[in-house]
Design a protein around this motif. Structure first.
Motif, short mmCIF file in Angstrom:
data_model
loop_
_atom_site.label_atom_id
_atom_site.label_comp_id
_atom_site.label_asym_id
_atom_site.label_seq_id
_atom_site.Cartn_x
_atom_site.Cartn_y
_atom_site.Cartn_z
N ALA A 287 5.73 -4.44 -5.97
CA ALA A 287 4.86 -4.92 -7.05
C ALA A 287 5.03 -6.42 -7.28
O ALA A 287 4.07 -7.12 -7.64
CB ALA A 287 5.14 -4.15 -8.33
N VAL B 40 1.90 2.60 -3.37
CA VAL B 40 0.93 3.37 -4.17
C VAL B 40 0.39 4.56 -3.37
O VAL B 40 -0.66 5.12 -3.70
CB VAL B 40 -0.23 2.47 -4.65
CG1 VAL B 40 0.27 1.46 -5.66
CG2 VAL B 40 -0.92 1.77 -3.47
N GLY B 41 1.10 4.94 -2.31
CA GLY B 41 0.74 6.14 -1.56
C GLY B 41 -0.42 5.98 -0.62
O GLY B 41 -1.06 6.98 -0.24
N LEU B 42 -0.72 4.76 -0.17
CA LEU B 42 -1.88 4.54 0.71
C LEU B 42 -1.45 3.98 2.06
O LEU B 42 -2.20 3.24 2.70
CB LEU B 42 -2.87 3.58 0.04
CG LEU B 42 -3.54 4.08 -1.24
CD1 LEU B 42 -4.39 2.98 -1.86
CD2 LEU B 42 -4.40 5.31 -0.95
N GLU B 43 -0.27 4.36 2.52
CA GLU B 43 0.21 3.83 3.79
C GLU B 43 -0.67 4.24 4.97
O GLU B 43 -0.71 3.55 6.00
CB GLU B 43 1.66 4.26 4.06
CG GLU B 43 1.88 5.77 4.09
CD GLU B 43 2.20 6.34 2.71
OE1 GLU B 43 2.65 7.50 2.65
OE2 GLU B 43 1.96 5.65 1.70
N ASP C 242 -9.07 -1.36 -3.35
CA ASP C 242 -8.34 -1.98 -2.26
C ASP C 242 -9.29 -2.51 -1.19
O ASP C 242 -9.16 -3.65 -0.73
CB ASP C 242 -7.37 -0.98 -1.63
CG ASP C 242 -6.19 -0.67 -2.53
OD1 ASP C 242 -5.89 -1.50 -3.40
OD2 ASP C 242 -5.60 0.40 -2.39
N LEU D 229 0.83 -1.21 0.00
CA LEU D 229 0.00 0.00 0.00
C LEU D 229 0.87 1.26 0.00
O LEU D 229 0.50 2.26 -0.63
CB LEU D 229 -0.93 -0.01 1.22
CG LEU D 229 -2.00 -1.10 1.22
CD1 LEU D 229 -2.77 -1.08 2.53
CD2 LEU D 229 -2.95 -0.93 0.04
N TRP E 258 -4.82 -2.72 -9.80
CA TRP E 258 -5.47 -1.44 -9.48
C TRP E 258 -5.31 -1.06 -8.01
O TRP E 258 -6.21 -0.48 -7.40
CB TRP E 258 -6.96 -1.52 -9.81
CG TRP E 258 -7.24 -1.91 -11.24
CD1 TRP E 258 -6.98 -1.16 -12.35
CD2 TRP E 258 -7.81 -3.14 -11.70
NE1 TRP E 258 -7.36 -1.85 -13.48
CE2 TRP E 258 -7.87 -3.06 -13.12
CE3 TRP E 258 -8.29 -4.29 -11.08
CZ2 TRP E 258 -8.38 -4.09 -13.89
CZ3 TRP E 258 -8.79 -5.32 -11.85
CH2 TRP E 258 -8.83 -5.22 -13.24
N SER E 259 -4.16 -1.38 -7.41
CA SER E 259 -3.99 -1.11 -5.98
C SER E 259 -3.93 0.37 -5.66
O SER E 259 -4.09 0.77 -4.49
CB SER E 259 -2.71 -1.80 -5.48
OG SER E 259 -1.58 -1.32 -6.18
N GLU E 260 -3.70 1.23 -6.66
CA GLU E 260 -3.67 2.67 -6.38
C GLU E 260 -5.06 3.23 -6.14
O GLU E 260 -5.21 4.36 -5.68
CB GLU E 260 -2.98 3.42 -7.53
CG GLU E 260 -3.77 3.47 -8.84
CD GLU E 260 -3.66 2.18 -9.64
OE1 GLU E 260 -4.34 2.08 -10.68
OE2 GLU E 260 -2.91 1.29 -9.22
N ASN E 261 -6.10 2.46 -6.44
CA ASN E 261 -7.49 2.90 -6.23
C ASN E 261 -7.95 2.40 -4.87
O ASN E 261 -8.06 1.20 -4.63
CB ASN E 261 -8.38 2.32 -7.34
CG ASN E 261 -9.79 2.86 -7.28
OD1 ASN E 261 -10.41 2.92 -6.23
ND2 ASN E 261 -10.32 3.26 -8.43
N VAL E 262 -8.22 3.31 -3.95
CA VAL E 262 -8.53 2.92 -2.58
C VAL E 262 -9.83 2.14 -2.49
O VAL E 262 -9.97 1.23 -1.65
CB VAL E 262 -8.58 4.18 -1.68
CG1 VAL E 262 -9.76 5.06 -2.03
CG2 VAL E 262 -8.61 3.78 -0.20
#
Length: 255
Positions: free
Chosen positions: A223, A101-104, A161, A98, A154-158
């Motif tokens: 990744a 992709v900036g979702l830490e 996720d 996470l 598509w892990s950059e889409n919260v």
């Protein structure tokens, strides 16, 4: 059986966040001390409450080479080991995935979604496992595979996720019950002897998951973790779908 195996998903849902919270409040030393006290109380309670049931006599035990010749048993063990391996890689390294992709900042909430879905999965498995065992095993592997592919692409889409992790939780919560039930059904009167093999594969998957995940993360980046998980779980889907005669039979095959 579903009730007995509820401990792992509940621990993943509550133990990790509670442990982290206590560590921040009272420090890790006191937190580990509390864990030791609880473990000692659990040992005492187990010795007090659980009956001393005699095990299988040595002369009645099936040797390991003969045990592995039981139809379907090796397939069940392989699927279990690969499934747990994939789960451990993802659960152990979900934070760097996470973070990549900036979702830490969403890690704790995403793990909470996983935990809630896992608990729901235990309840649903307990309701339907007797009548729909094969269907539930297929759903478990398919849900996990879909979640892994979604997190890979598509892990950059919260939103993706949260949906994917919820599907992963629904897949994992009842998995221990499903695989254990398959092993008991396949091994029949030799279930006591086959049980250690299941424990070995489960714990082996956990141990290798941490090792392989760490190697992949250090050498190829976050990744690569999701690609590995997706490949492993898709493998379990294929094996389960094909293993309809002995390992994961439907009602007609059992009869």
């Amino acid at each position: 059986m579903a009730f007995a195996f509820a401990g792992t998903p509940v621990a993943l849902a509550l133990g990790v966040p509670v442990g982290a919270f206590l560590g921040q409040i009272v420090g890790w030393q006191l937190t580990f001390g509390l864990m030791s006290v609880l473990a000692a109380l659990l040992i005492a309670w187990t010795m007090w409450k659980l009956p001393n049931v005699p095990g299988q006599k040595a002369a009645e035990r099936l040797p390991l080479p003969h045990l592995l010749r039981i139809r379907g048993l090796r397939t069940i063990l392989i699927v279990t080991g690969v499934y747990v391996l994939a789960h451990t890689i993802l659960y152990t390294y979900i934070a760097p995935v996470l973070a990549g992709v900036g979702l830490e900042d969403q890690v704790q909430w995403i793990l909470l979604a996983f935990g809630v879905a896992s608990i729901l999965s235990i309840w649903l498995t307990g309701l339907f496992v007797d009548r729909h065992h094969r269907r539930l095993v297929i759903l478990s592997t398919v849900f996990f595979a879909v979640a892994a592919v979604a997190l890979t692409l598509w892990s950059e889409n919260v939103v993706v996720d949260y949906v994917a992790v919820t599907a992963w939780g629904l897949a994992f919560g009842g998995a221990a019950t499903l695989f254990q039930g398959a092993l008991m059904s396949a091994s029949r009167e030799h279930a006591d002897a086959a049980q250690p093999l299941m424990v070995t594969m489960w714990n082996g998957g956990i141990g290798l998951g941490g090792l392989i995940g760490g190697i992949l993360l250090a050498s190829l980046g976050s990744a690569s973790l999701m690609i590995a998980v997706a490949v492993l779980v898709i493998f379990t889907v294929v094996v389960v779908v094909l293993a309809r005669s002995h390992a994961f039979p439907g009602p007609s095959a059992k009869s």
